[in-house]
Design a protein around this motif. Structure first.
Motif, mmCIF file in Angstrom:
data_model
loop_
_atom_site.group_PDB
_atom_site.id
_atom_site.type_symbol
_atom_site.label_atom_id
_atom_site.label_comp_id
_atom_site.label_asym_id
_atom_site.label_seq_id
_atom_site.Cartn_x
_atom_site.Cartn_y
_atom_site.Cartn_z
ATOM 1 N N LEU A 297 0.810 -1.218 0.000
ATOM 2 C CA LEU A 297 0.000 0.000 0.000
ATOM 3 C C LEU A 297 0.847 1.272 0.000
ATOM 4 C CD1 LEU A 297 -2.997 0.977 0.303
ATOM 5 C CD2 LEU A 297 -2.595 1.003 2.780
ATOM 6 N N LEU A 298 1.901 1.288 0.821
ATOM 7 C CA LEU A 298 2.575 2.547 1.151
ATOM 8 C C LEU A 298 4.023 2.650 0.693
ATOM 9 C CD1 LEU A 298 1.323 2.889 4.840
ATOM 10 C CD2 LEU A 298 0.546 4.219 2.870
ATOM 11 N N VAL A 299 4.655 1.534 0.404
ATOM 12 C CA VAL A 299 6.103 1.568 0.153
ATOM 13 C C VAL A 299 6.414 1.014 -1.234
ATOM 14 C CG1 VAL A 299 8.382 1.059 1.123
ATOM 15 C CG2 VAL A 299 6.400 1.163 2.640
ATOM 16 N N PRO A 300 6.095 1.797 -2.251
ATOM 17 C CA PRO A 300 6.396 1.325 -3.601
ATOM 18 C C PRO A 300 7.895 1.128 -3.754
ATOM 19 C CG PRO A 300 5.909 3.674 -3.614
ATOM 20 C CD PRO A 300 5.600 3.177 -2.239
ATOM 21 N N GLN A 301 8.274 0.010 -4.338
ATOM 22 C CA GLN A 301 9.695 -0.254 -4.552
ATOM 23 C C GLN A 301 9.951 -0.332 -6.038
ATOM 24 O OE1 GLN A 301 12.126 -2.267 -1.623
ATOM 25 N NE2 GLN A 301 10.465 -3.743 -1.635
ATOM 26 N N ASP A 302 10.899 0.458 -6.524
ATOM 27 C CA ASP A 302 11.241 0.348 -7.933
ATOM 28 C C ASP A 302 12.146 -0.873 -8.124
ATOM 29 O OD1 ASP A 302 13.664 1.116 -6.932
ATOM 30 O OD2 ASP A 302 13.783 2.990 -8.039
ATOM 31 N N ALA B 28 19.158 -7.161 5.838
ATOM 32 C CA ALA B 28 18.732 -5.834 5.363
ATOM 33 C C ALA B 28 17.473 -5.392 6.107
ATOM 34 C CB ALA B 28 18.456 -5.877 3.859
ATOM 35 N N VAL B 29 17.316 -4.095 6.274
ATOM 36 C CA VAL B 29 16.069 -3.590 6.855
ATOM 37 C C VAL B 29 14.909 -3.961 5.921
ATOM 38 C CG1 VAL B 29 17.213 -1.678 8.059
ATOM 39 C CG2 VAL B 29 16.238 -1.284 5.778
ATOM 40 N N SER B 30 13.714 -4.032 6.487
ATOM 41 C CA SER B 30 12.539 -4.342 5.659
ATOM 42 C C SER B 30 12.204 -3.118 4.805
ATOM 43 C CB SER B 30 11.352 -4.691 6.554
ATOM 44 O OG SER B 30 10.893 -3.519 7.200
ATOM 45 N N PRO B 31 11.386 -3.289 3.769
ATOM 46 C CA PRO B 31 10.972 -2.122 2.986
ATOM 47 C C PRO B 31 10.308 -1.050 3.846
ATOM 48 C CG PRO B 31 10.514 -4.128 1.759
ATOM 49 C CD PRO B 31 10.965 -4.571 3.130
ATOM 50 N N ALA B 32 9.435 -1.452 4.745
ATOM 51 C CA ALA B 32 8.773 -0.452 5.599
ATOM 52 C C ALA B 32 9.791 0.273 6.474
ATOM 53 C CB ALA B 32 7.704 -1.131 6.458
ATOM 54 N N GLN B 33 10.790 -0.456 6.948
ATOM 55 C CA GLN B 33 11.834 0.170 7.766
ATOM 56 C C GLN B 33 12.720 1.077 6.921
ATOM 57 O OE1 GLN B 33 13.635 -3.344 9.460
ATOM 58 N NE2 GLN B 33 12.222 -3.376 11.198
ATOM 59 N N GLY B 34 12.985 0.665 5.697
ATOM 60 C CA GLY B 34 13.778 1.512 4.795
ATOM 61 C C GLY B 34 13.079 2.844 4.567
ATOM 62 N N ARG B 35 11.780 2.773 4.313
ATOM 63 C CA ARG B 35 11.004 4.003 4.130
ATOM 64 C C ARG B 35 11.022 4.844 5.411
ATOM 65 N NH1 ARG B 35 6.749 5.796 1.113
ATOM 66 N NH2 ARG B 35 8.241 5.896 -0.563
ATOM 67 N N TYR C 54 20.999 -1.878 0.615
ATOM 68 C CA TYR C 54 19.555 -1.621 0.516
ATOM 69 C C TYR C 54 19.163 -0.362 1.300
ATOM 70 C CZ TYR C 54 14.536 -2.207 0.803
ATOM 71 O OH TYR C 54 13.189 -1.983 0.748
ATOM 72 N N SER C 55 19.526 -0.292 2.575
ATOM 73 C CA SER C 55 19.222 0.932 3.337
ATOM 74 C C SER C 55 20.020 2.114 2.796
ATOM 75 C CB SER C 55 19.486 0.734 4.837
ATOM 76 O OG SER C 55 20.763 0.164 5.052
ATOM 77 N N THR C 56 21.192 1.834 2.254
ATOM 78 C CA THR C 56 22.017 2.897 1.662
ATOM 79 C C THR C 56 21.251 3.615 0.549
ATOM 80 O OG1 THR C 56 23.799 1.265 1.952
ATOM 81 C CG2 THR C 56 24.375 3.369 0.922
ATOM 82 N N ILE C 57 20.544 2.846 -0.276
ATOM 83 C CA ILE C 57 19.764 3.460 -1.363
ATOM 84 C C ILE C 57 18.674 4.361 -0.785
ATOM 85 C CG2 ILE C 57 18.166 3.014 -3.272
ATOM 86 C CD1 ILE C 57 19.730 0.397 -3.816
ATOM 87 N N TRP C 58 17.982 3.873 0.253
ATOM 88 C CA TRP C 58 16.947 4.715 0.881
ATOM 89 C C TRP C 58 17.555 6.032 1.374
ATOM 90 C CZ3 TRP C 58 11.888 4.355 0.413
ATOM 91 C CH2 TRP C 58 11.303 3.114 0.154
ATOM 92 N N PHE C 59 18.703 5.948 2.056
ATOM 93 C CA PHE C 59 19.338 7.171 2.566
ATOM 94 C C PHE C 59 19.810 8.063 1.425
ATOM 95 C CE2 PHE C 59 20.280 4.751 6.638
ATOM 96 C CZ PHE C 59 19.490 5.559 7.445
ATOM 97 N N ALA C 60 20.393 7.459 0.401
ATOM 98 C CA ALA C 60 20.936 8.259 -0.710
ATOM 99 C C ALA C 60 19.812 9.018 -1.408
ATOM 100 C CB ALA C 60 21.682 7.357 -1.684
ATOM 101 N N ARG C 61 18.674 8.372 -1.555
ATOM 102 C CA ARG C 61 17.545 9.071 -2.178
ATOM 103 C C ARG C 61 17.000 10.143 -1.236
ATOM 104 N NH1 ARG C 61 14.645 3.947 -5.297
ATOM 105 N NH2 ARG C 61 16.092 3.995 -7.069
#
Ligand code: DHB
Ligand code: MG
Length: 221
Positions: free
Chosen positions: A15-20, A39-46, A69-76
């Motif tokens: 619902l909330l965490v679209p992943q490309d 790796a952190v979960s998608p919800a945790q990454g968001r 994986y979390s690095t990408i979330w932070f970089a974005r």
């Protein structure tokens, strides 16, 4: 119970965490690292990305890269003018991470530094790098007290320090534990509590990764 947690994570993430494709590929590539399920979960990454954005973070330091994986979330989250420095013990993991950062289009704003995180962080201290706005501590758990000390040398008043995996399925509350990872959690939380520069809480989490939690620490001065 964990089945229900998984189902809720799946529902919320759909619902909330679209992943490309880049995030999905980074998650899948975790299987090629030395710690396939860390790796952190998608919800945790968001969540981490929202936290970085809410803090207006431009400079993020991560201890423990794995597949990035979390690095990408932070970089974005830090945006094209931001910078992420991520410290990884294993060259093989760092190679996987670099591929993932490239695919995600953020390789130019991330430095992947290979070596023991404490030594790499000490080098940043010695180099006198600009303070980080957010430090995410997610490397080997017994070293967390040392990582907190280093984070305090690499931050400024107002910076956030987030420590992953401190609850350890509830074992953090076991004063008799002799598990070095639990001792790392208990010691780092005691150190935070005793430091009058720091305000903190721990948010327990359930989901695809079971029962764990993040320590959220704000440096007041
Ligand atoms: C482990 C490490 C992590 O950072 C994590 O998020 C989950 C598990 C581990 O050491 O197994
Ligand atoms: Mg972790």
């Amino acid at each position: 119970m964990e089945h229900t947690w998984d189902d809720v994570d799946t529902y919320l993430e759909d619902l909330l965490v679209p992943q490309d494709e880049a995030l999905a590929a980074a998650r899948e590539s975790s299987a090629r690292t030395t710690m396939p399920h860390a790796a952190v979960s998608p919800a945790q990454g968001r969540f981490l990305a929202l936290l970085a954005q809410a803090a207006g973070a431009r400079r993020v330091l991560e201890l423990g890269t794995l597949a990035g994986y979390s690095t990408i979330w932070f970089a974005r989250a830090v945006g094209p003018d931001g910078r992420v420095t991520t410290l990884e013990l294993e060259e093989a993991n760092a190679a996987v991470a670099r591929e993932n950062l490239e695919r995600a289009g953020v390789a130019d704003r991330v430095d992947v530094v290979v070596g023991p995180a404490a030594a790499s962080a000490q080098r940043l201290v010695d180099d006198g790098v600009e303070a980080f706005d957010l430090v995410f501590v997610d490397a080997d758990k017994p070293s967390n007290p040392q990582y907190l000390r280093l984070a305090l040398e690499l931050t400024r008043p107002g910076s956030l320090i987030v420590v992953d995996n401190v609850v350890r399925a509830g074992a953090v509350a076991d004063a008799g534990s002799d598990d070095p990872r639990v001792l790392g959690s208990r010691r780092v939380l005691a150190d935070v509590a005793a430091d009058d520069r720091l305000e903190a809480t721990v948010l327990q989490t359930v989901g695809g990764k079971g029962w764990d939690g993040f320590a959220l620490v704000r440096r007041v001065r």
